[in-house]
Scaffold this motif. Structure first.
Motif, PDB file in Angstrom:
ATOM      1  N   PRO A   1     -37.770  12.191 -41.209  1.00 51.48           N
ATOM      2  CA  PRO A   1     -38.881  12.063 -42.303  1.00 51.48           C
ATOM      3  C   PRO A   1     -37.910  10.949 -43.780  1.00 51.48           C
ATOM      4  O   PRO A   1     -39.183  10.000 -43.857  1.00 51.48           O
ATOM      5  N   VAL A   2     -37.434  11.527 -44.136  1.00 50.53           N
ATOM      6  CA  VAL A   2     -36.571  11.260 -45.093  1.00 50.53           C
ATOM      7  C   VAL A   2     -35.081  10.517 -44.720  1.00 50.53           C
ATOM      8  O   VAL A   2     -34.058  10.981 -44.970  1.00 50.53           O
ATOM      9  N   PRO A   3     -35.064   9.015 -44.623  1.00 53.89           N
ATOM     10  CA  PRO A   3     -33.893   8.702 -43.736  1.00 53.89           C
ATOM     11  C   PRO A   3     -32.796   8.815 -45.225  1.00 53.89           C
ATOM     12  O   PRO A   3     -32.978   8.879 -46.348  1.00 53.89           O
ATOM     13  N   SER A   4     -31.425   9.480 -45.264  1.00 56.09           N
ATOM     14  CA  SER A   4     -30.040   9.402 -45.698  1.00 56.09           C
ATOM     15  C   SER A   4     -29.300   7.656 -45.869  1.00 56.09           C
ATOM     16  O   SER A   4     -29.187   7.820 -44.406  1.00 56.09           O
ATOM     17  N   LEU A   5     -29.075   6.747 -46.718  1.00 50.63           N
ATOM     18  CA  LEU A   5     -28.050   6.318 -47.699  1.00 50.63           C
ATOM     19  C   LEU A   5     -27.261   6.786 -47.424  1.00 50.63           C
ATOM     20  O   LEU A   5     -26.943   6.420 -48.797  1.00 50.63           O
ATOM     21  N   THR A   6     -26.150   6.257 -47.051  1.00 48.83           N
ATOM     22  CA  THR A   6     -24.214   6.754 -48.553  1.00 48.83           C
ATOM     23  C   THR A   6     -24.038   4.551 -48.170  1.00 48.83           C
ATOM     24  O   THR A   6     -23.932   4.278 -47.370  1.00 48.83           O
ATOM     25  N   VAL A   7     -23.746   4.554 -49.492  1.00 47.69           N
ATOM     26  CA  VAL A   7     -22.865   2.923 -49.410  1.00 47.69           C
ATOM     27  C   VAL A   7     -21.565   2.778 -50.274  1.00 47.69           C
ATOM     28  O   VAL A   7     -21.746   3.445 -51.485  1.00 47.69           O
ATOM     29  N   ARG A   8     -20.473   2.848 -49.386  1.00 43.07           N
ATOM     30  CA  ARG A   8     -18.973   3.037 -50.302  1.00 43.07           C
ATOM     31  C   ARG A   8     -18.571   1.195 -49.767  1.00 43.07           C
ATOM     32  O   ARG A   8     -19.171   0.538 -49.442  1.00 43.07           O
ATOM     33  N   ALA A   9     -17.768   0.493 -50.852  1.00 38.58           N
ATOM     34  CA  ALA A   9     -17.406  -0.513 -51.157  1.00 38.58           C
ATOM     35  C   ALA A   9     -16.039  -0.221 -51.889  1.00 38.58           C
ATOM     36  O   ALA A   9     -15.633   0.258 -52.775  1.00 38.58           O
ATOM     37  N   TRP A  10     -14.953  -0.988 -50.562  1.00 37.96           N
ATOM     38  CA  TRP A  10     -13.734  -0.948 -51.456  1.00 37.96           C
ATOM     39  C   TRP A  10     -13.394  -2.274 -52.071  1.00 37.96           C
ATOM     40  O   TRP A  10     -13.400  -3.370 -51.338  1.00 37.96           O
ATOM     41  N   ARG A  11     -12.227  -2.914 -52.443  1.00 38.23           N
ATOM     42  CA  ARG A  11     -11.853  -3.722 -53.118  1.00 38.23           C
ATOM     43  C   ARG A  11     -10.322  -3.825 -52.435  1.00 38.23           C
ATOM     44  O   ARG A  11      -9.406  -3.346 -53.461  1.00 38.23           O
ATOM     45  N   SER A  12     -10.136  -5.138 -51.928  1.00 35.63           N
ATOM     46  CA  SER A  12      -7.979  -4.907 -52.100  1.00 35.63           C
ATOM     47  C   SER A  12      -8.162  -6.818 -52.246  1.00 35.63           C
ATOM     48  O   SER A  12      -8.579  -7.500 -52.443  1.00 35.63           O
ATOM     49  N   ASP A  13      -6.298  -6.658 -52.471  1.00 35.45           N
ATOM     50  CA  ASP A  13      -6.208  -8.680 -52.366  1.00 35.45           C
ATOM     51  C   ASP A  13      -7.134  -9.173 -51.655  1.00 35.45           C
ATOM     52  O   ASP A  13      -7.113 -10.449 -52.192  1.00 35.45           O
ATOM     53  N   GLU A  14      -7.118  -8.779 -50.394  1.00 30.28           N
ATOM     54  CA  GLU A  14      -7.172  -9.374 -49.741  1.00 30.28           C
ATOM     55  C   GLU A  14      -8.945  -9.712 -49.298  1.00 30.28           C
ATOM     56  O   GLU A  14      -9.710 -10.628 -48.777  1.00 30.28           O
ATOM     57  N   LEU A  15      -9.784  -8.682 -48.670  1.00 29.65           N
ATOM     58  CA  LEU A  15     -11.178  -8.473 -48.631  1.00 29.65           C
ATOM     59  C   LEU A  15     -11.642  -7.285 -49.706  1.00 29.65           C
ATOM     60  O   LEU A  15     -11.431  -6.951 -50.619  1.00 29.65           O
ATOM     61  N   VAL A  16     -13.744  -7.560 -49.658  1.00 30.21           N
ATOM     62  CA  VAL A  16     -13.585  -6.284 -49.773  1.00 30.21           C
ATOM     63  C   VAL A  16     -14.803  -5.526 -48.641  1.00 30.21           C
ATOM     64  O   VAL A  16     -14.752  -6.052 -47.778  1.00 30.21           O
TER      65      VAL A  16
END
Length: 107
Positions: free
Chosen positions: A16-31
């Motif tokens: 009924p109420v969706p839940s989302l979690t967004v995570r992000a990381w950065r390295s020298d080569e990529l996000v």
């Protein structure tokens, strides 16, 4: 691309109420960006097929272009996208973006 994955996670959620979690990381080569939902999940056999053109769930009423577009654009720019299971339920969309070479300036 992120907007499409976020909207897809909400649209296909059975809560009924969706839940989302967004995570992000950065390295020298990529996000790396992970978008985790608490929906019903994607069957293992469909995790790669959802990126095919015109693949959609019967209940969504969509034309099945969104994740195909995400996959094509990620490939075009040297990134990747895939799905894995969330724990205890749901799906994690994983997107990796290469770090841009060169310097970007705005005027």
């Amino acid at each position: 691309m992120l907007e499409n994955v976020l909207l897809n996670a909400i649209e296909h959620n059975d809560r009924p109420v969706p839940s989302l979690t967004v995570r992000a990381w950065r390295s020298d080569e990529l996000v790396r960006v992970e978008i985790e939902d608490d929906g019903p999940g994607i069957p293992d056999g469909m995790k790669s097929e959802v990126f095919d053109r015109n693949v959609t769930s019967e209940s969504s009423g969509s034309i099945g272009f969104g994740l195909y577009f995400v996959h094509v654009m990620m490939d075009q720019y040297g990134g990747t996208v895939w799905f894995k299971d969330a724990d205890p339920r749901g799906t994690v969309a994983v997107l990796t973006f290469p770090i841009a070479s060169g310097r970007v300036t705005f005027s």
